[in-house]
Design a protein around this motif. Structure first.
Motif, PDB file in Angstrom:
ATOM      1  N   SER A 276       0.837  -1.207   0.000  1.00 17.50           N
ATOM      2  CA  SER A 276       0.000   0.000   0.000  1.00 17.50           C
ATOM      3  C   SER A 276       0.869   1.252   0.000  1.00 17.50           C
ATOM      4  O   SER A 276       0.549   2.244  -0.674  1.00 17.50           O
ATOM      5  CB  SER A 276      -0.949   0.002   1.200  1.00 17.50           C
ATOM      6  OG  SER A 276      -0.249  -0.112   2.415  1.00 17.50           O
ATOM      7  N   ASP A 277       1.991   1.215   0.733  1.00 21.03           N
ATOM      8  CA  ASP A 277       2.911   2.359   0.715  1.00 21.03           C
ATOM      9  C   ASP A 277       3.524   2.529  -0.672  1.00 21.03           C
ATOM     10  O   ASP A 277       3.721   3.660  -1.139  1.00 21.03           O
ATOM     11  CB  ASP A 277       4.020   2.163   1.744  1.00 21.03           C
ATOM     12  CG  ASP A 277       3.511   2.265   3.182  1.00 21.03           C
ATOM     13  OD1 ASP A 277       2.394   2.771   3.369  1.00 21.03           O
ATOM     14  OD2 ASP A 277       4.238   1.830   4.094  1.00 21.03           O
ATOM     15  N   GLY A 278       3.834   1.404  -1.313  1.00 18.18           N
ATOM     16  CA  GLY A 278       4.417   1.478  -2.658  1.00 18.18           C
ATOM     17  C   GLY A 278       3.450   2.050  -3.676  1.00 18.18           C
ATOM     18  O   GLY A 278       3.836   2.855  -4.525  1.00 18.18           O
ATOM     19  N   ILE A 279       2.175   1.648  -3.587  1.00 22.45           N
ATOM     20  CA  ILE A 279       1.156   2.210  -4.481  1.00 22.45           C
ATOM     21  C   ILE A 279       1.047   3.715  -4.258  1.00 22.45           C
ATOM     22  O   ILE A 279       0.965   4.508  -5.205  1.00 22.45           O
ATOM     23  CB  ILE A 279      -0.206   1.533  -4.224  1.00 22.45           C
ATOM     24  CG1 ILE A 279      -0.165   0.050  -4.609  1.00 22.45           C
ATOM     25  CG2 ILE A 279      -1.308   2.254  -4.992  1.00 22.45           C
ATOM     26  CD1 ILE A 279      -0.176  -0.237  -6.065  1.00 22.45           C
ATOM     27  N   THR A 280       1.035   4.119  -2.982  1.00 21.82           N
ATOM     28  CA  THR A 280       0.971   5.548  -2.649  1.00 21.82           C
ATOM     29  C   THR A 280       2.152   6.302  -3.265  1.00 21.82           C
ATOM     30  O   THR A 280       1.980   7.366  -3.880  1.00 21.82           O
ATOM     31  CB  THR A 280       0.987   5.750  -1.125  1.00 21.82           C
ATOM     32  OG1 THR A 280      -0.047   4.971  -0.528  1.00 21.82           O
ATOM     33  CG2 THR A 280       0.786   7.205  -0.767  1.00 21.82           C
ATOM     34  N   ASN A 281       3.329   5.755  -3.102  1.00 16.51           N
ATOM     35  CA  ASN A 281       4.537   6.392  -3.615  1.00 16.51           C
ATOM     36  C   ASN A 281       4.504   6.491  -5.129  1.00 16.51           C
ATOM     37  O   ASN A 281       4.881   7.509  -5.721  1.00 16.51           O
ATOM     38  CB  ASN A 281       5.768   5.606  -3.160  1.00 16.51           C
ATOM     39  CG  ASN A 281       7.007   6.466  -3.058  1.00 16.51           C
ATOM     40  OD1 ASN A 281       7.062   7.546  -3.626  1.00 16.51           O
ATOM     41  ND2 ASN A 281       8.008   5.987  -2.345  1.00 16.51           N
ATOM     42  N   ASP A 282       4.032   5.422  -5.788  1.00 16.76           N
ATOM     43  CA  ASP A 282       3.981   5.426  -7.249  1.00 16.76           C
ATOM     44  C   ASP A 282       2.988   6.457  -7.768  1.00 16.76           C
ATOM     45  O   ASP A 282       3.255   7.145  -8.766  1.00 16.76           O
ATOM     46  CB  ASP A 282       3.610   4.032  -7.760  1.00 16.76           C
ATOM     47  CG  ASP A 282       4.803   3.089  -7.791  1.00 16.76           C
ATOM     48  OD1 ASP A 282       5.922   3.555  -7.485  1.00 16.76           O
ATOM     49  OD2 ASP A 282       4.626   1.915  -8.130  1.00 16.76           O
ATOM     50  N   ILE A 283       1.826   6.568  -7.123  1.00 16.82           N
ATOM     51  CA  ILE A 283       0.851   7.571  -7.564  1.00 16.82           C
ATOM     52  C   ILE A 283       1.423   8.972  -7.361  1.00 16.82           C
ATOM     53  O   ILE A 283       1.263   9.862  -8.210  1.00 16.82           O
ATOM     54  CB  ILE A 283      -0.480   7.404  -6.802  1.00 16.82           C
ATOM     55  CG1 ILE A 283      -1.143   6.078  -7.190  1.00 16.82           C
ATOM     56  CG2 ILE A 283      -1.421   8.572  -7.089  1.00 16.82           C
ATOM     57  CD1 ILE A 283      -2.378   5.745  -6.361  1.00 16.82           C
ATOM     58  N   THR A 284       2.111   9.190  -6.235  1.00 16.16           N
ATOM     59  CA  THR A 284       2.766  10.477  -5.988  1.00 16.16           C
ATOM     60  C   THR A 284       3.772  10.774  -7.085  1.00 16.16           C
ATOM     61  O   THR A 284       3.817  11.890  -7.630  1.00 16.16           O
ATOM     62  CB  THR A 284       3.485  10.461  -4.626  1.00 16.16           C
ATOM     63  OG1 THR A 284       2.542  10.175  -3.591  1.00 16.16           O
ATOM     64  CG2 THR A 284       4.138  11.808  -4.341  1.00 16.16           C
ATOM     65  N   SER A 285       4.586   9.782  -7.426  1.00 16.68           N
ATOM     66  CA  SER A 285       5.598   9.965  -8.464  1.00 16.68           C
ATOM     67  C   SER A 285       4.956  10.220  -9.820  1.00 16.68           C
ATOM     68  O   SER A 285       5.417  11.083 -10.588  1.00 16.68           O
ATOM     69  CB  SER A 285       6.495   8.726  -8.533  1.00 16.68           C
ATOM     70  OG  SER A 285       7.497   8.870  -9.504  1.00 16.68           O
ATOM     71  N   ASP A 286       3.884   9.502 -10.125  1.00 18.17           N
ATOM     72  CA  ASP A 286       3.197   9.703 -11.409  1.00 18.17           C
ATOM     73  C   ASP A 286       2.636  11.117 -11.509  1.00 18.17           C
ATOM     74  O   ASP A 286       2.743  11.769 -12.560  1.00 18.17           O
ATOM     75  CB  ASP A 286       2.063   8.690 -11.561  1.00 18.17           C
ATOM     76  CG  ASP A 286       2.570   7.267 -11.778  1.00 18.17           C
ATOM     77  OD1 ASP A 286       3.766   7.108 -12.116  1.00 18.17           O
ATOM     78  OD2 ASP A 286       1.788   6.320 -11.599  1.00 18.17           O
ATOM     79  N   LEU A 287       2.036  11.608 -10.427  1.00 19.82           N
ATOM     80  CA  LEU A 287       1.491  12.966 -10.436  1.00 19.82           C
ATOM     81  C   LEU A 287       2.601  14.007 -10.521  1.00 19.82           C
ATOM     82  O   LEU A 287       2.419  15.080 -11.116  1.00 19.82           O
ATOM     83  CB  LEU A 287       0.647  13.203  -9.182  1.00 19.82           C
ATOM     84  CG  LEU A 287      -0.685  12.449  -9.106  1.00 19.82           C
ATOM     85  CD1 LEU A 287      -1.296  12.605  -7.718  1.00 19.82           C
ATOM     86  CD2 LEU A 287      -1.655  12.960 -10.169  1.00 19.82           C
ATOM     87  N   SER A 288       3.750  13.700  -9.921  1.00 19.91           N
ATOM     88  CA  SER A 288       4.864  14.653  -9.902  1.00 19.91           C
ATOM     89  C   SER A 288       5.382  14.959 -11.300  1.00 19.91           C
ATOM     90  O   SER A 288       6.036  15.983 -11.518  1.00 19.91           O
ATOM     91  CB  SER A 288       6.012  14.101  -9.043  1.00 19.91           C
ATOM     92  OG  SER A 288       5.641  14.024  -7.696  1.00 19.91           O
ATOM     93  N   LYS A 289       5.115  14.083 -12.241  1.00 18.82           N
ATOM     94  CA  LYS A 289       5.638  14.267 -13.589  1.00 18.82           C
ATOM     95  C   LYS A 289       4.840  15.276 -14.399  1.00 18.82           C
ATOM     96  O   LYS A 289       5.224  15.598 -15.518  1.00 18.82           O
ATOM     97  CB  LYS A 289       5.682  12.911 -14.309  1.00 18.82           C
ATOM     98  CG  LYS A 289       6.658  11.927 -13.657  1.00 18.82           C
ATOM     99  CD  LYS A 289       6.598  10.551 -14.271  1.00 18.82           C
ATOM    100  CE  LYS A 289       7.508   9.581 -13.526  1.00 18.82           C
ATOM    101  NZ  LYS A 289       7.422   8.202 -14.050  1.00 18.82           N
TER     102      LYS A 289
END
Length: 645
Positions: A276-289
Motif C-alpha cells: 500500500s505504501d508502494g502504491i501511494t509512492n507510485d501515484i505520488t511519483s506519477d502525479l509529480s511528472k
C-alpha cells in the motif's frame, strides 16, 4: 431587468429536452387536451442584483451572465432543462428528483467559489427552491402549483441556501453527505395547502460546509474548474483594486497543489503495508511528472499515516489545496482500491472511485487514478507528459512486488547499513530476473551501488562503475527521471560536474515536482562551486516537502558552510534529530571558523571516537570544481583538530 431576459431566452433556444413518456392526456373539450407529468422544479433567484446594478450596471450584468452560465451548465449536466426566467430568476425542470438535488448543491457550490474572488460587497448569491409535483405541459412551458411552490420555497431560503418541499425531501433524504433541517409546515403565498419545508444544512456561506458526495467525474471537473481556473473577474468591476494600485492586474490562478496521503492497508496481513505504501509512492511519483501540478513529497504526506486528522488540518500543515486518500486491499488474485480526491479547504469530495480488478491490472488502476485527478484539477498536460503517464513499468506483478519491497528499504533508517544495502540489492536483482526489461529496477539497483561507494562498503571504484552501467541500462530501457538522476550522482562522484548537471536538469524536466531530486542536486552544486544556488534549491524543496528527511538539513549545513554562513550551518545541523556522526564535521568546522576553537575541538573529538580512521587526506579526496572550496573545507577541519592522515 435590462439584459437578463435575453440571457435566459438564449438558453431556452439552445437546449432541447425530450418529453417524458409518462404524460397524461386529459380531455377538457372537443379540441383541447391537457398534458400532465410529474417533474421536479428548481427555482433560483439572485439576491442583491439591483444593488449591484445601482453600483455598476455593466459589471453586474457580466457577473450575472457568469452565474447564469454556471446554472445552465449544471442543469444540463443533470439532464434538466431551463424553461423559464424573468429578471434575475430562473426555473428549471428535471425528470429525476435526485439529479435536481445534486444540481442545486453544485450550483450553490460553484457560485460560492466564484464569489470568493470578490470583496463582500460584490458577491452575488442565489436562493434555490426545489419541489416535486404535477405540472401541465404547454408546448415548451410547464405550469401549475408545482412550479409556484418551488418559487415560494426559493423565497424561504437563505442567500446561498436551498429549501425543499416534503415531496422532494422523501426522494433525496437517503443521499449521503446531505443533512436537512426541518422547518415545519409553512403557508405559502397563493398556495392553498400548507407545505412542509426542509432546508439543506451546511450549504449557505454562513454555515460550516459538509462533504458533498462524489457525483461523477464530469461534475467534479466542473467544480474544480470553477474553483481553480483563472476567472477574468476584472471584466466585472475594473475599479476594484487593492490599496495604492493605480491600474488593475489580471488575477492568475494558483497552481493546483496536492498531497497523496498513505493509502490504508485494509488486508488482514500488516506485512502488506509495503504494498500500500508502494502504491501511494507510485501515484505520488506519477502525479509529480505533470508540470501543471504542485505535488507534496511522499515522506511529508506519510507523516499522517495512522493519525486521525481532519483533512482541513492536513491541508494547512502541508500547504496544499487537495488531498488523495483511500484504502488498498491486496489478495493473491485481486486488487481493491478505494480512492477519494478531497478539497482540503472545504472537505468536499471532488472525485471518488472504487476499483476491484485483477492484481495484474495494478498499473491500469494507478494510471486511471492519476488521469482522473489530472482531469478533475484541469491540469494542462504536454504531449510528453501524457506519453510517459501511459507507460507501464512492468507486466510482471511479482517483479513489481520485489521492487516495492526493495524501495521500502530506502525508507527504513535502520537499514542504512551494509546488510540493508545487500538486502535491497537482492530484491532488485530478483525483480530484474523476473523482468529483464524492468527499467525502474535497474535504476534502483544502480543506487544500491552508489550507496556502497559513498559509504565505503566494499570496492568503491568498482561499485561506482557498476552504478553507471546499471543507470545506463535503465535509461536504455526507459527515458525515466530516476535513470537520469542516478547517472547525475555517478557523474559528480567521478568529478564530471557538467554531465551531472545536464542529467539532473533532464531528470527535473521529466519530474519537475520531486523535492528529493532538487535537494539531492544541491549536493552536486555544493561540490560544483555553487553553494548559494544549492541553498535556494534546498529551501524550495522544503516548501514542497515540509516534513523533509534529515539529509535536507545535512546538505543545507554543508552549503551554508561553503557560503561562509557558519552560524546558519550550525543551526541547520541542530535541526536534525538523532544526527549521524558525519554531520559533526560541519558543526565542528563552522564553530572553528567562528573562533570557538574549544567547542570545535570537543565536537571533533566526539566524531573521531566513532570514526577514528577519517582524516584530512580522505576529506581532500572528494572532487571539487574549485580548489579554493576544497581548501576552505579543509581549513575548518584542521582548525577543529581533525588528524591529517
Amino acid at each position: 431587468m435590462h439584459g437578463i431576459s435575453e440571457i435566459w431566452t438564449s438558453f431556452f433556444r439552445a437546449v432541447s429536452w425530450s418529453r417524458p413518456s409518462n404524460l397524461w392526456y386529459i380531455s377538457i373539450g372537443e379540441d383541447t387536451m391537457l398534458q400532465r407529468t410529474l417533474v421536479t422544479i428548481l427555482a433560483a433567484d439572485a439576491v442583491g442584483y439591483s444593488r449591484l446594478v445601482a453600483k455598476d450596471e455593466e459589471a453586474a450584468l457580466a457577473l450575472f451572465k457568469d452565474c447564469a452560465t454556471i446554472i445552465q451548465e449544471r442543469v444540463q449536466a443533470h439532464n434538466g432543462r431551463v424553461f423559464g426566467g424573468a429578471g434575475d430568476s430562473v426555473i428549471a425542470a428535471f425528470h429525476s428528483p435526485v439529479e435536481a438535488m445534486r444540481c442545486a448543491v453544485e450550483i450553490q457550490h460553484h457560485i460560492m467559489r466564484l464569489d470568493e474572488k470578490f470583496s463582500e460587497d460584490w458577491r452575488m448569491l442565489f436562493r434555490v427552491g426545489l419541489n416535486l409535483g404535477d405540472v401541465v405541459v404547454e408546448q415548451d412551458n410547464l405550469l401549475g402549483d408545482a412550479v409556484n411552490v418551488a418559487a415560494r420555497l426559493e423565497g424561504l431560503s437563505e442567500p446561498g441556501g436551498i429549501c425543499v418541499s416534503s415531496s422532494l425531501y422523501e426522494q433525496v433524504k437517503h443521499l449521503p453527505d446531505l443533512g436537512f433541517q426541518d422547518l415545519g409546515s409553512k403557508r405559502l403565498k397563493n398556495i392553498p395547502v400548507p407545505v412542509h419545508v426542509y432546508s439543506l444544512k451546511g450549504i449557505s456561506p454562513g454555515h460550516s460546509r459538509r462533504r458533498v458526495a462524489a457525483w461523477g467525474l464530469a461534475a467534479a471537473a466542473m467544480v474544480l474548474l470553477a474553483s481553480i481556473a483563472a476567472p477574468l473577474w476584472w471584466k466585472y468591476k475594473p475599479e476594484i483594486v487593492g490599496k495604492g494600485e493605480n491600474t488593475p492586474q489580471p488575477l492568475v490562478a494558483a497552481q493546483p497543489s496536492i498531497a497523496v496521503l498513505p493509502l490504508d492497508n485494509v488486508s488482514d496481513d500488516p506485512r502488506q503495508d509495503y504494498f500500500s505504501d508502494g502504491i501511494t509512492n507510485d501515484i505520488t511519483s506519477d502525479l509529480s511528472k505533470f508540470s501543471g501540478l504542485l505535488v507534496i513529497a511522499y515522506n511529508s504526506a506519510s507523516t499522517f499515516k495512522d493519525k486521525p486528522t481532519k483533512v482541513q488540518d492536513i491541508g494547512k500543515a502541508l500547504s496544499v489545496r487537495y488531498l488523495l486518500e483511500g484504502t488498498v486491499q491486496k489478495t493473491p488474485q485481486r486488487l481493491r482500491i478505494n480512492a477519494q480526491l478531497i478539497d482540503a479547504e472545504t472537505g468536499y469530495h471532488v472525485w471518488a472511485n472504487r476499483y476491484d480488478e485483477m492484481l495484474g491490472d495494478t498499473f491500469t488502476v494507478q494510471e486511471d487514478i492519476t488521469s482522473n485527478i489530472v482531469t478533475a484539477l484541469a491540469v494542462k498536460v504536454t504531449a510528453a507528459e501524457e506519453k510517459r503517464s501511459n507507460q507501464k513499468p512492468t507486466e510482471n506483478m511479482s517483479a513489481y512486488d520485489y521492487y516495492l519491497k526493495g524501495k521500502a528499504i530506502w525508507a527504513d533508517p535502520t537499514k542504512v547499513t551494509p546488510e540493508g544495502n545487500e538486502e535491497a540489492r537482492q530484491l532488485f536483482e530478483k525483480a530484474i530476473a523476473l523482468d529483464p526489461n524492468y527499467s525502474s529496477a535497474y535504476a534502483e539497483l544502480s543506487y544500491v551501488e552508489v550507496r556502497a561507494y559513498q559509504s565505503g562498503w566494499g570496492d568503491g571504484a568498482a561499485a561506482l562503475q557498476k552504478a553507471e552501467e546499471l543507470a545506463n541500462k535503465a535509461l536504455e530501457l526507459s527515458d525515466d527521471f530516476s535513470s537520469h538522476w542516478y547517472l547525475a550522482i555517478v557523474a559528480w562522484n567521478k568529478g564530471d560536474f557538467d554531465k551531472s548537471f545536464r542529467e539532473y536538469e533532464t531528470a527535473r524536466r521529466i519530474n519537475p515536482n520531486d523535492p528529493d531530486l532538487a535537494a539531492d542536486m544541491a549536493e552536486a552544486l555544493i561540490y560544483g562551486g555553487e553553494p548559494k544556488r544549492a541553498i535556494e534549491q534546498i529551501e524550495a524543496a522544503k516548501n514542497r516537502n515540509p516534513f523533509y528527511p534529515f539529509w535536507y538539513d545535512w546538505n543545507e549545513g554543508k552549503a551554508r558552510y561553503m557560503a561562509g554562513q557558519y552560524q546558519a550551518a550550525i543551526d541547520a545541523i541542530a535541526r536534525i534529530n538523532s544526527p549521524p556522526n558525519d554531520v559533526r564535521l560541519i558543526t565542528a568546522a563552522s564553530k572553528a571558523q567562528l573562533g570557538d576553537i574549544p567547542a570545535a575541538r570537543a565536537i571533533m573529538a566526539e566524531f573521531s571516537k566513532v570514526d577514528p580512521d577519517w582524516s584530512i587526506a580522505k576529506s581532500a579526496a572528494y572532487f571539487y570544481v574549485k580548489d579554493s572550496d576544497r581548501q576552505h573545507w579543509l581549513d575548518g577541519l584542521r582548525k577543529a583538530g581533525l588528524k591529517e592522515e
